[in-house]
Motif scaffolding. Sequence first.
Motif, mmCIF file in Angstrom:
data_model
loop_
_atom_site.group_PDB
_atom_site.id
_atom_site.type_symbol
_atom_site.label_atom_id
_atom_site.label_comp_id
_atom_site.label_asym_id
_atom_site.label_seq_id
_atom_site.Cartn_x
_atom_site.Cartn_y
_atom_site.Cartn_z
ATOM 1 N N LEU A 242 0.848 -1.192 0.000
ATOM 2 C CA LEU A 242 0.000 0.000 0.000
ATOM 3 C C LEU A 242 0.883 1.241 0.000
ATOM 4 C CD1 LEU A 242 -2.733 -1.033 2.623
ATOM 5 C CD2 LEU A 242 -2.967 -0.951 0.128
ATOM 6 N N CYS A 243 0.710 2.085 -0.996
ATOM 7 C CA CYS A 243 1.512 3.315 -1.122
ATOM 8 C C CYS A 243 3.000 3.011 -0.986
ATOM 9 C CB CYS A 243 1.054 4.380 -0.123
ATOM 10 S SG CYS A 243 -0.641 4.915 -0.411
ATOM 11 N N VAL A 245 4.534 0.568 0.523
ATOM 12 C CA VAL A 245 4.998 -0.068 1.767
ATOM 13 C C VAL A 245 4.386 -1.466 1.887
ATOM 14 C CG1 VAL A 245 4.971 0.077 4.297
ATOM 15 C CG2 VAL A 245 5.314 2.138 2.924
ATOM 16 N N ASP A 260 -0.806 -2.238 -5.978
ATOM 17 C CA ASP A 260 -0.763 -1.184 -4.953
ATOM 18 C C ASP A 260 -1.914 -0.213 -5.208
ATOM 19 O OD1 ASP A 260 -0.248 0.998 -3.327
ATOM 20 O OD2 ASP A 260 1.927 0.815 -3.534
ATOM 21 N N MET A 263 -1.399 3.594 -4.534
ATOM 22 C CA MET A 263 -0.546 4.289 -5.503
ATOM 23 C C MET A 263 -1.237 4.407 -6.854
ATOM 24 S SD MET A 263 3.519 3.801 -6.100
ATOM 25 C CE MET A 263 4.073 3.676 -4.428
ATOM 26 N N VAL A 327 -3.940 0.581 8.700
ATOM 27 C CA VAL A 327 -3.021 1.414 7.914
ATOM 28 C C VAL A 327 -2.249 2.393 8.811
ATOM 29 C CG1 VAL A 327 -2.983 3.230 6.147
ATOM 30 C CG2 VAL A 327 -4.358 1.167 5.796
ATOM 31 N N HIS A 330 1.439 2.376 9.567
ATOM 32 C CA HIS A 330 2.333 2.437 8.398
ATOM 33 C C HIS A 330 2.199 3.753 7.627
ATOM 34 C CE1 HIS A 330 2.884 -1.876 9.006
ATOM 35 N NE2 HIS A 330 1.580 -1.935 9.170
ATOM 36 N N ALA A 331 1.278 4.619 8.070
ATOM 37 C CA ALA A 331 0.962 5.816 7.276
ATOM 38 C C ALA A 331 2.187 6.719 7.086
ATOM 39 C CB ALA A 331 -0.178 6.596 7.926
ATOM 40 N N MET A 334 4.364 5.350 4.442
ATOM 41 C CA MET A 334 3.725 5.508 3.120
ATOM 42 C C MET A 334 3.882 6.942 2.615
ATOM 43 S SD MET A 334 0.209 3.393 3.743
ATOM 44 C CE MET A 334 0.220 1.676 4.232
ATOM 45 N N GLU A 337 7.368 7.536 1.435
ATOM 46 C CA GLU A 337 7.649 6.862 0.171
ATOM 47 C C GLU A 337 7.024 7.624 -1.011
ATOM 48 O OE1 GLU A 337 9.732 4.886 -0.523
ATOM 49 O OE2 GLU A 337 9.182 3.694 -2.271
ATOM 50 N N VAL A 351 -1.681 10.462 3.765
ATOM 51 C CA VAL A 351 -2.267 9.122 3.594
ATOM 52 C C VAL A 351 -3.092 8.840 4.837
ATOM 53 C CG1 VAL A 351 -1.835 6.646 3.398
ATOM 54 C CG2 VAL A 351 -0.346 8.254 2.177
#
Length: 379
Positions: A242-243, A245, A260, A263, A327, A330-331, A334, A337, A351
């Motif tokens: 996701l994004c 990651v 993804d 993305m 999420v 991990h935001a 993301m 990235e 995100v």
Amino acid sequence: MTVAVIIVAAGRGSRAGGGEPKQWRDLAGVPVLARTVAAFRGIGRITVVLHPDDMVRGIALFGGTVTLVAGGATRDASVRAALESLTGSGVEKVLIHDGARPLVPRAVIAGVLTALDTAPAAAPALAVTDALWRGTEGRVSGTESREGLYRAQTPQGFRFAQILAAHRAHPGGAADDVEVARAAGLTVDITPGSEDNLKITFAEDFARARAILAARKDRGMDVRVGNGYDVHAFCEGDGVILCGVKVPHTKALLGHSDADVGMHALTDAIYGALAEGDIGRHFPPSDPQWKGAASEIFLAHAAKLATEKGYRISNVDVTIVCERPKVGPHAAAMMAELARILGISPNRVSVKATTSERLGFTGREEGIAALATATLIGD
Ligand SMILES: Nc1ccn([C@@H]2O[C@H](COP(=O)(O)OP(=O)(O)OP(=O)(O)O)[C@@H](O)[C@H]2O)c(=O)n1
Ligand SMILES: C[C@](O)(CO)[C@H](O)COP(=O)(O)O
């Protein structure tokens, strides 16, 4: 390829007068140098070369958003100082620009970057259109052919390793980096320059620059907004991307590429803002070369297209819709990235995630949906 931007602003602006160096003077409410730096936001990491006396001022104006390097007594010494500071940084392409050219259009920058995809060096210029005379003591003493003559501008673009080696080998005294590159045997492509890309040299150039800004204002600010939406179904697996990651999960996402979904929605938002269709148009799913592809390729393409069309990405916002995986943890990764791929500051990337309250296909955990918005600003 990783791009670095060097903006040289260590000169004293003696020809412009005005009490303080021209790059620090006000141009329609904003310091000249702040405008120059803003023109390159989103292109790559920016190094600004300043006179040692101006370092405190530079920190006050830019904070940590650019790298500051102390310049030398000449323009080429200033460029060399910045190039040396970038050794070992992994930079592959470098754009070298005068701090005194604050109004460089996005399309001029894009022209140089695109030419660098195939040429070792490229720089913008305008063909000479006026007749050329020689003058002695205020009288015309001869004429010159204008055939094949150009007025050189910046940014001048190079492969980093080649221009560093060229500067190290050069005795000094070059008017610009193209001269240094040619002395080292590099061929330099000429790309389209712009009358807007004037170098503030004399006092009257401030009035010309203000007139260009006023004309841009009359045209109105060119702001474009695009949105994107994508869905991928779950399949067997142990994680989703996701994004950019990898997020551990009890399932994977099904797709022709790496699936993804975040993305993809963002890429479509940028294409949408540019009225350039969607991912499927640029990367057809029927084409086997995109099987399993990292979606970074799609997003980087959309960002490059924006630059080529004269736009910079102002901000992006992605919403991921799923019950699981979570999420939130991990935001930050993301956003970092996406910011890296887009070449913009992480504080311009959002995100976030929501559940659909267990309703619909996302609620039943059959797949993940994502929505995205992108704002682009033209010259
Ligand atoms: N030792 C120097 C000299 C020039 N420059 C930069 O190179 C660009 C182009 O130079 P120019 O327009 O000639 O600027 P100045 O040298 O400041 O102007 P002047 O010759 O009128 O003093 C400018 O952004 C200038 O700040 C630099 O970084 N280091
Ligand atoms: C690099 C340059 O802007 C190309 O036109 C120019 O040579 C630099 O300005 P200067 O007045 O020659 O220092």
